[in-house]
Design a protein around this motif. Structure first.
Motif, short mmCIF file in Angstrom:
data_model
loop_
_atom_site.label_atom_id
_atom_site.label_comp_id
_atom_site.label_asym_id
_atom_site.label_seq_id
_atom_site.Cartn_x
_atom_site.Cartn_y
_atom_site.Cartn_z
N TYR A 14 1.02 -1.21 0.01
CA TYR A 14 0.15 -0.07 -0.04
C TYR A 14 1.07 0.81 0.30
CZ TYR A 14 0.58 1.65 4.90
OH TYR A 14 1.02 2.35 6.39
N GLU A 15 2.34 1.17 1.05
CA GLU A 15 3.50 2.56 0.83
C GLU A 15 3.76 1.93 -0.76
OE1 GLU A 15 4.76 1.95 4.88
OE2 GLU A 15 5.30 0.70 3.86
N GLN A 16 3.53 1.22 -1.06
CA GLN A 16 4.11 1.85 -2.91
C GLN A 16 3.60 2.15 -3.60
OE1 GLN A 16 6.33 -1.59 -4.65
NE2 GLN A 16 6.18 -2.53 -1.81
N ILE A 17 2.11 2.19 -3.31
CA ILE A 17 1.08 2.75 -4.42
C ILE A 17 0.67 4.11 -3.53
CG2 ILE A 17 -1.67 2.91 -4.88
CD1 ILE A 17 -1.12 -0.76 -4.19
N VAL A 18 0.56 4.32 -2.24
CA VAL A 18 0.59 5.63 -2.15
C VAL A 18 1.96 6.76 -2.58
CG1 VAL A 18 0.49 7.71 0.17
CG2 VAL A 18 -0.19 4.95 0.12
N ASN A 19 3.52 6.17 -2.48
CA ASN A 19 4.11 7.15 -2.98
C ASN A 19 3.96 7.40 -4.83
OD1 ASN A 19 5.44 6.91 -0.45
ND2 ASN A 19 6.65 5.58 -0.91
N GLN A 20 3.79 5.67 -5.20
CA GLN A 20 4.11 6.22 -6.79
C GLN A 20 2.59 7.39 -7.25
OE1 GLN A 20 4.92 2.26 -9.34
NE2 GLN A 20 5.53 1.16 -7.17
N LEU A 21 1.70 6.63 -6.14
CA LEU A 21 0.75 8.27 -7.08
C LEU A 21 1.41 9.55 -6.72
CD1 LEU A 21 -3.13 6.13 -6.00
CD2 LEU A 21 -1.75 7.03 -8.37
N LYS A 22 1.42 9.65 -5.97
CA LYS A 22 2.62 11.22 -5.15
C LYS A 22 2.59 11.65 -6.08
CE LYS A 22 2.10 10.42 -0.13
NZ LYS A 22 3.14 10.26 1.07
N ASN A 23 3.75 10.51 -6.11
CA ASN A 23 4.62 10.83 -7.57
C ASN A 23 4.04 11.57 -8.35
OD1 ASN A 23 7.39 10.25 -6.25
ND2 ASN A 23 7.75 8.50 -6.96
N ALA A 24 2.77 10.37 -9.40
CA ALA A 24 2.76 10.95 -10.42
C ALA A 24 2.01 12.40 -10.05
CB ALA A 24 1.13 9.64 -10.40
N ILE A 25 1.31 12.60 -8.76
CA ILE A 25 -0.12 14.50 -8.50
C ILE A 25 1.51 15.51 -9.11
CG2 ILE A 25 -0.77 15.38 -6.87
CD1 ILE A 25 -1.80 12.83 -5.63
N VAL A 26 2.67 14.82 -7.90
CA VAL A 26 4.39 15.68 -8.14
C VAL A 26 4.73 16.57 -9.22
CG1 VAL A 26 6.29 16.32 -7.80
CG2 VAL A 26 5.08 16.24 -6.08
N SER A 27 4.76 15.00 -10.29
CA SER A 27 5.00 15.62 -12.04
C SER A 27 4.06 15.45 -12.56
CB SER A 27 5.43 13.99 -12.21
OG SER A 27 4.31 13.18 -12.02
N ASP A 28 3.06 15.77 -12.24
CA ASP A 28 2.05 16.27 -13.58
C ASP A 28 0.91 15.40 -14.14
OD1 ASP A 28 -0.28 18.56 -13.88
OD2 ASP A 28 0.73 19.58 -15.20
N GLU A 29 1.21 13.78 -13.71
CA GLU A 29 0.86 13.01 -14.51
C GLU A 29 -0.50 13.16 -14.61
OE1 GLU A 29 1.18 8.37 -15.27
OE2 GLU A 29 3.39 9.75 -13.71
N LEU A 30 -0.89 12.66 -12.90
CA LEU A 30 -1.77 13.48 -12.25
C LEU A 30 -2.63 14.58 -11.74
CD1 LEU A 30 -2.47 9.95 -10.16
CD2 LEU A 30 -3.91 10.44 -12.08
N HIS A 31 -4.00 15.18 -12.41
CA HIS A 31 -3.83 16.41 -13.23
C HIS A 31 -5.35 16.23 -11.75
CE1 HIS A 31 -1.95 17.43 -15.94
NE2 HIS A 31 -2.56 16.61 -16.47
#
Length: 123
Positions: A14-31
């Motif tokens: 679950y931490e891997q999922i959280v970290n990767q989603l956070k990275n996607a938000i920071v990198s603007d992959e997720l808006h």
């Protein structure tokens, strides 16, 4: 968005999922306002338990990064990327500190550690 789960990793799934989603938000992959996959859909795609993806989403919701809309799913919230980036850097520094202590205990020099990091970073 591509989430990669390392089953042999040191972080819980679950931490891997959280970290990767956070990275996607920071990198603007997720808006902001973008819908995330449903809990069941993400669990199926990642071949993990629904409980695991639910926990990851709950963690992100607690941090104010995503929000749940009843009957519709989860959406990315408006966020302060500078703040999120700073939190990520603090977490990475903490993990590096633990790793550096392990390296010292193993008798590695700074040069050994730098070479290891350079090699792994290139992979």
């Amino acid at each position: 968005m591509n989430i990669i789960i390392r089953k042999q990793g040191t972080l819980a799934i679950y931490e891997q999922i959280v970290n990767q989603l956070k990275n996607a938000i920071v990198s603007d992959e997720l808006h902001a306002g973008e819908a995330l996959p449903s809990i069941r859909s993400l669990a199926k795609d990642l071949q993990v338990s629904v409980i695991t993806t639910k926990r990851a989403y709950e963690e992100l919701e607690k941090e104010g990064l995503i929000r749940s809309v009843a009957g519709k799913g989860f959406y990315v919230c408006e966020y302060n990327t500078d703040y999120l980036r700073e939190k990520q850097l603090m977490m990475i520094e903490e993990r590096f500190g633990e790793i550096i202590e392990d390296c010292k205990e193993a008798g590695l020099t700074v040069k050994d550690v730098v070479e290891m990091v350079e090699t792994l970073y290139k992979e």
